[in-house]
Design a protein around this motif. Structure first.
Motif, PDB file in Angstrom:
ATOM      1  N   GLU A  29       0.817  -1.209   0.000  1.00  0.00           N
ATOM      2  CA  GLU A  29       0.000   0.000   0.000  1.00  0.00           C
ATOM      3  C   GLU A  29       0.851   1.259   0.000  1.00  0.00           C
ATOM      4  N   ARG A  53       0.660   4.259  -2.924  1.00  0.00           N
ATOM      5  CA  ARG A  53       0.059   5.552  -2.642  1.00  0.00           C
ATOM      6  C   ARG A  53       1.071   6.672  -2.375  1.00  0.00           C
ATOM      7  N   GLN A  82       0.212   4.619   9.037  1.00  0.00           N
ATOM      8  CA  GLN A  82      -0.766   5.375   9.815  1.00  0.00           C
ATOM      9  C   GLN A  82      -0.437   6.874   9.825  1.00  0.00           C
ATOM     10  N   ASN A  86      -0.975   8.396   6.313  1.00  0.00           N
ATOM     11  CA  ASN A  86      -2.412   8.565   6.063  1.00  0.00           C
ATOM     12  C   ASN A  86      -2.932   9.823   6.749  1.00  0.00           C
ATOM     13  N   GLN A 131      -1.488  13.008   5.096  1.00  0.00           N
ATOM     14  CA  GLN A 131      -2.066  13.188   3.765  1.00  0.00           C
ATOM     15  C   GLN A 131      -3.482  13.740   3.870  1.00  0.00           C
ATOM     16  N   LYS A 132      -4.212  13.260   4.841  1.00  0.00           N
ATOM     17  CA  LYS A 132      -5.592  13.707   5.031  1.00  0.00           C
ATOM     18  C   LYS A 132      -5.646  15.124   5.576  1.00  0.00           C
TER      19      LYS A 132
END
Length: 431
Positions: free
Chosen positions: A267, A271, A339, A342, A345-346
């Motif tokens: 993953e 990404r 984690q 993520n 990025q968010k």
């Protein structure tokens, strides 16, 4: 030093006025004979007193010699030897005076009895004079003798403590063996103390008080260590058994977790940019190898435990734990990386604001009570602002390097925290 032969000289007659005697001759000769006999008895008494004092003082000297090797003690021993030679000389003259005339002779004349009285009186005076010298010398030994007696008084209790410690260690070993544990290494250590016990039993007279005291304390200490370890051995065995089970379970769980790293890496590759995951590429293979090594060491630890080689088992289990800890960190790093990436990025703004808050807080502290900040504090804080701005700029573009951004913001916060610590330390020292 030769002890005076008092037993051969102090005949019962010497203290009974000469015993039963035959008296012949005129009144003058008889009077001189009585005076000579009285002088002989007085000399014998002086000789006995000197001999007794010398024997008593010899005990004191031997006590000092047994525990003290200081210059003062050596001088005392040398002084006693010199006095002994002086005593030998006056004792010899006394013996000569006694042997010179037979005061019980029938034909003893007045002049011969008078000479005997003079010689015996001189011998008595010399014996008393040396006795006074001996008494004075004995009084001068007080501090040395007190110190020696104090040390000697410590020996018997110390030796008894050593014996009790040895008995306690032996009893603890017997108990451990009865439970099925061999404790061969502890038994060997206890057996090695047997020659030391023999020397303790031989006493301070043969080996010296200082050496005996040190030996007793060492034996007690080592025997106590054997006893303590023997008593703890069942607990230690149970602890090792528990660690074997626990580490084996942990290795199995880590094998499962390591298998989950590959999907995480997949993953990450899909990404994020390569810099976000390249350092994690080898984690799956390294985890597999580390777990394999841990399982081998666990097998060796089990064999060591079965053979009751406790130090080896403990060492191997420590190696296993280190392997699993390092592997656990590496496996966790992959999941943590995903984690954190993520999250940033968010919402990268949360990381930015967190870092800016740390900088502003440090700037307020640097300005507290001042019109302008100390350049030593202001410069790294200004550099931190610029570094944060550069990190934020890397988020622009089609493929942001989020991991670089995170490592930069973390480094900025580390720099800021160091400045805050320095300011507080300086102000604390100033107060």
């Amino acid at each position: 030093m030769a002890a005076p032969l008092v037993a051969a000289l102090l005949l019962p007659a010497a203290f009974a006025g000469g015993g039963t005697r035959r008296w012949f001759g005129g009144g003058r000769a008889e009077g001189q004979r009585a005076q000579a006999q009285a002088a002989k008895d007085a000399a014998a008494a002086a000789f006995y007193e000197l001999d007794t004092a010398q024997r008593d003082l010899r005990i004191s000297i031997e006590t000092i010699a047994a525990v003290d090797d200081s210059p003062a003690a050596r001088r005392a021993i040398s002084g006693f030897e010199a006095l002994g030679r002086r005593i030998d000389e006056v004792s010899h003259r006394y013996i000569e005076a006694v042997d010179a005339q037979d005061l019980d002779r029938v034909d003893l004349d007045a002049s011969t009895a008078s000479r005997a009285r003079v010689d015996l009186t001189a011998a008595k005076d010399e014996l008393k004079r040396v006795k006074r010298e001996l008494d004075g010398f004995g009084e001068s030994l007080g501090p040395l003798l007190g110190k020696a007696e104090t040390q000697l008084a410590r020996i018997a209790p110390a030796v008894e403590r050593a014996r009790q410690a040895l008995r306690g260690a032996g009893g603890a070993l017997d108990s451990v063996r009865a439970s099925g544990l061999t404790a061969d290494d502890l038994a060997a250590r206890l057996a090695a103390l047997a020659p030391e016990l023999t020397k303790l039993n031989e006493g301070a007279g043969q080996h010296g008080a200082t050496e005996t005291l040190e030996r007793a304390e060492r034996v007690a200490r080592e025997a106590e260590a054997v006893r303590s370890q023997a008593e703890r051995l069942p607990e230690r065995a149970a602890e090792i058994d528990h660690r074997l089970v626990s580490l084996r379970t942990r290795a199995q769980a880590l094998t499962t977790r390591a298998g989950q790293v590959r999907p995480v890496l997949s993953e990450l590759r899909r990404r994020f940019t390569a810099t976000c995951w390249q350092d994690l590429q080898q984690v799956p293979e390294q985890a597999d190898e580390a777990v394999r090594q841990a399982e081998l060491k666990l097998s060796e630890a089990q064999k060591a435990r079965d053979a009751q080689r406790w130090p080896d088992a403990t060492s191997l289990l420590s190696t296993v734990r280190s392997l699993l800890n390092a592997t656990d960190e590496a496996v966790s790093a992959a999941g943590d990386r995903l984690q954190r990436l993520n999250a940033v990025q968010k919402d990268p703004q949360q990381e930015i604001e967190r870092t800016r808050f740390a900088i502003r807080d440090a700037q307020r502290l640097a300005m507290a009570g001042r019109n302008s900040p100390d350049p030593r504090h202001a410069r790294p804080l200004d550099d931190s602002v610029a570094r944060l701005n550069r990190a934020v700029a890397t988020l622009e573009g089609r493929h942001p390097d989020y991991w670089h951004f995170l490592t930069e913001t973390e480094a900025v916060r580390g720099t800021v925290a160091a400045v805050v610590t320095r300011i507080r330390e300086e102000r604390g020292a100033g107060h």
